[in-house]
Design a protein around this motif. Structure first.
Motif, PDB file in Angstrom:
ATOM      1  N   ARG A 299       0.832  -1.203   0.000  1.00 54.63           N
ATOM      2  CA  ARG A 299       0.000   0.000   0.000  1.00 54.63           C
ATOM      3  C   ARG A 299       0.870   1.256   0.000  1.00 54.63           C
ATOM      4  O   ARG A 299       0.563   2.239  -0.665  1.00 54.63           O
ATOM      5  N   GLU A 300       1.972   1.213   0.752  1.00 59.05           N
ATOM      6  CA  GLU A 300       2.869   2.372   0.831  1.00 59.05           C
ATOM      7  C   GLU A 300       3.654   2.562  -0.464  1.00 59.05           C
ATOM      8  O   GLU A 300       4.109   3.653  -0.755  1.00 59.05           O
ATOM      9  N   GLY A 301       3.831   1.494  -1.223  1.00 54.46           N
ATOM     10  CA  GLY A 301       4.515   1.570  -2.512  1.00 54.46           C
ATOM     11  C   GLY A 301       6.023   1.526  -2.402  1.00 54.46           C
ATOM     12  O   GLY A 301       6.602   1.488  -1.325  1.00 54.46           O
ATOM     13  N   ASN A 302       6.665   1.501  -3.576  1.00 55.12           N
ATOM     14  CA  ASN A 302       8.120   1.527  -3.680  1.00 55.12           C
ATOM     15  C   ASN A 302       8.787   0.363  -2.937  1.00 55.12           C
ATOM     16  O   ASN A 302       9.844   0.516  -2.342  1.00 55.12           O
ATOM     17  N   VAL A 303       8.162  -0.801  -2.990  1.00 51.46           N
ATOM     18  CA  VAL A 303       8.644  -1.975  -2.251  1.00 51.46           C
ATOM     19  C   VAL A 303      10.031  -2.396  -2.720  1.00 51.46           C
ATOM     20  O   VAL A 303      10.914  -2.674  -1.901  1.00 51.46           O
ATOM     21  N   GLU A 304      10.226  -2.452  -4.028  1.00 48.44           N
ATOM     22  CA  GLU A 304      11.518  -2.922  -4.538  1.00 48.44           C
ATOM     23  C   GLU A 304      12.654  -1.986  -4.126  1.00 48.44           C
ATOM     24  O   GLU A 304      13.725  -2.441  -3.734  1.00 48.44           O
ATOM     25  N   GLU A 305      12.421  -0.695  -4.207  1.00 46.22           N
ATOM     26  CA  GLU A 305      13.446   0.273  -3.791  1.00 46.22           C
ATOM     27  C   GLU A 305      13.776   0.097  -2.308  1.00 46.22           C
ATOM     28  O   GLU A 305      14.945   0.110  -1.918  1.00 46.22           O
TER      29      GLU A 305
ATOM     30  N   LEU B 118      18.693  -4.356   1.761  1.00 44.69           N
ATOM     31  CA  LEU B 118      19.737  -5.327   1.449  1.00 44.69           C
ATOM     32  C   LEU B 118      21.111  -4.657   1.498  1.00 44.69           C
ATOM     33  O   LEU B 118      22.059  -5.215   2.068  1.00 44.69           O
ATOM     34  N   ALA B 119      21.203  -3.480   0.939  1.00 40.23           N
ATOM     35  CA  ALA B 119      22.474  -2.739   0.976  1.00 40.23           C
ATOM     36  C   ALA B 119      22.896  -2.474   2.417  1.00 40.23           C
ATOM     37  O   ALA B 119      24.065  -2.661   2.774  1.00 40.23           O
ATOM     38  N   ARG B 120      21.942  -2.073   3.227  1.00 39.83           N
ATOM     39  CA  ARG B 120      22.250  -1.800   4.648  1.00 39.83           C
ATOM     40  C   ARG B 120      22.754  -3.066   5.333  1.00 39.83           C
ATOM     41  O   ARG B 120      23.758  -3.037   6.059  1.00 39.83           O
TER      42      ARG B 120
ATOM     43  N   ALA C 282      21.198  -7.222 -11.214  1.00 36.53           N
ATOM     44  CA  ALA C 282      20.829  -7.357 -12.627  1.00 36.53           C
ATOM     45  C   ALA C 282      19.380  -6.936 -12.818  1.00 36.53           C
ATOM     46  O   ALA C 282      19.029  -6.302 -13.809  1.00 36.53           O
ATOM     47  N   ALA C 283      18.523  -7.294 -11.860  1.00 38.24           N
ATOM     48  CA  ALA C 283      17.098  -6.981 -11.974  1.00 38.24           C
ATOM     49  C   ALA C 283      16.420  -7.254 -10.642  1.00 38.24           C
ATOM     50  O   ALA C 283      16.965  -7.952  -9.788  1.00 38.24           O
ATOM     51  N   THR C 284      15.264  -6.698 -10.487  1.00 35.54           N
ATOM     52  CA  THR C 284      14.408  -7.022  -9.349  1.00 35.54           C
ATOM     53  C   THR C 284      13.041  -7.392  -9.903  1.00 35.54           C
ATOM     54  O   THR C 284      12.685  -7.018 -11.027  1.00 35.54           O
ATOM     55  N   PHE C 285      12.305  -8.143  -9.123  1.00 31.08           N
ATOM     56  CA  PHE C 285      10.977  -8.550  -9.540  1.00 31.08           C
ATOM     57  C   PHE C 285      10.087  -8.621  -8.316  1.00 31.08           C
ATOM     58  O   PHE C 285      10.493  -9.126  -7.271  1.00 31.08           O
ATOM     59  N   LEU C 286       8.914  -8.125  -8.438  1.00 31.76           N
ATOM     60  CA  LEU C 286       7.937  -8.129  -7.349  1.00 31.76           C
ATOM     61  C   LEU C 286       6.685  -8.831  -7.835  1.00 31.76           C
ATOM     62  O   LEU C 286       6.213  -8.574  -8.953  1.00 31.76           O
ATOM     63  N   HIS C 287       6.173  -9.731  -7.028  1.00 32.15           N
ATOM     64  CA  HIS C 287       4.912 -10.398  -7.361  1.00 32.15           C
ATOM     65  C   HIS C 287       3.940 -10.193  -6.206  1.00 32.15           C
ATOM     66  O   HIS C 287       4.256 -10.519  -5.069  1.00 32.15           O
ATOM     67  N   ASP C 288       2.788  -9.660  -6.494  1.00 30.98           N
ATOM     68  CA  ASP C 288       1.752  -9.434  -5.487  1.00 30.98           C
ATOM     69  C   ASP C 288       0.908 -10.697  -5.380  1.00 30.98           C
ATOM     70  O   ASP C 288      -0.042 -10.900  -6.126  1.00 30.98           O
ATOM     71  N   TRP C 289       1.267 -11.558  -4.419  1.00 27.41           N
ATOM     72  CA  TRP C 289       0.572 -12.831  -4.268  1.00 27.41           C
ATOM     73  C   TRP C 289      -0.886 -12.649  -3.873  1.00 27.41           C
ATOM     74  O   TRP C 289      -1.736 -13.471  -4.228  1.00 27.41           O
ATOM     75  N   ASP C 290      -1.191 -11.585  -3.151  1.00 29.98           N
ATOM     76  CA  ASP C 290      -2.592 -11.345  -2.772  1.00 29.98           C
ATOM     77  C   ASP C 290      -3.455 -11.075  -3.995  1.00 29.98           C
ATOM     78  O   ASP C 290      -4.636 -11.428  -4.020  1.00 29.98           O
ATOM     79  N   ALA C 291      -2.889 -10.447  -5.015  1.00 29.41           N
ATOM     80  CA  ALA C 291      -3.652 -10.129  -6.221  1.00 29.41           C
ATOM     81  C   ALA C 291      -3.602 -11.247  -7.250  1.00 29.41           C
ATOM     82  O   ALA C 291      -4.335 -11.206  -8.233  1.00 29.41           O
ATOM     83  N   ASP C 292      -2.765 -12.251  -7.028  1.00 28.21           N
ATOM     84  CA  ASP C 292      -2.638 -13.362  -7.965  1.00 28.21           C
ATOM     85  C   ASP C 292      -3.931 -14.187  -7.941  1.00 28.21           C
ATOM     86  O   ASP C 292      -4.299 -14.723  -6.896  1.00 28.21           O
ATOM     87  N   PRO C 293      -4.610 -14.301  -9.077  1.00 27.12           N
ATOM     88  CA  PRO C 293      -5.895 -15.005  -9.086  1.00 27.12           C
ATOM     89  C   PRO C 293      -5.776 -16.508  -8.815  1.00 27.12           C
ATOM     90  O   PRO C 293      -6.762 -17.150  -8.466  1.00 27.12           O
TER      91      PRO C 293
END
Length: 110
Positions: A9-15, A21-23, A37-48
């Motif tokens: 809800r607050e957003g910017n999860v990957e950042e 992780l850096a900390r 190389a990349a990041t990926f976010l999956h919203d399991w609550d919204a996954d049908p």
């Protein structure tokens, strides 16, 4: 769970994850971003297909994970948290069961 819902809800999860992780690694966020190389976010609550669910044993299902982990006719090898026994419901269980299934497949070649 609820904390993840708040983060989404607050957003910017990957950042936020990259910065944390850096900390934890004792490096700057900028360096961490260069190393990724990349990041990926999956919203399991919204996954049908999952709707936020995870596996757990119901009453009488204590041996279900062992039955699910059995090889089917030497050609089908199942993995995933539901096949992981004591580690069910966790990423650890999913990883362990994947390694188990891979070992089973490799035994066919040996």
């Amino acid at each position: 769970g609820p904390p993840a819902t708040v983060l989404l809800r607050e957003g910017n999860v990957e950042e936020r994850a990259v910065q944390e992780l850096a900390r934890q690694l004792g490096i700057t966020g900028r360096r961490m971003k260069r190393l990724l190389a990349a990041t990926f976010l999956h919203d399991w609550d919204a996954d049908p297909f999952s709707r936020g669910a995870y596996s757990y044993a119901v009453v009488g299902g204590a041996t279900a994970s062992q039955r699910l982990a059995r090889t089917v006719e030497g050609t089908l090898f199942l993995a995933g948290e539901a096949t992981a026994g004591e580690s069910s419901g966790t990423v650890e269980g999913a990883l362990q069961s994947g390694q188990r299934a891979a070992r089973q497949v490799l035994q066919l070649d040996g």
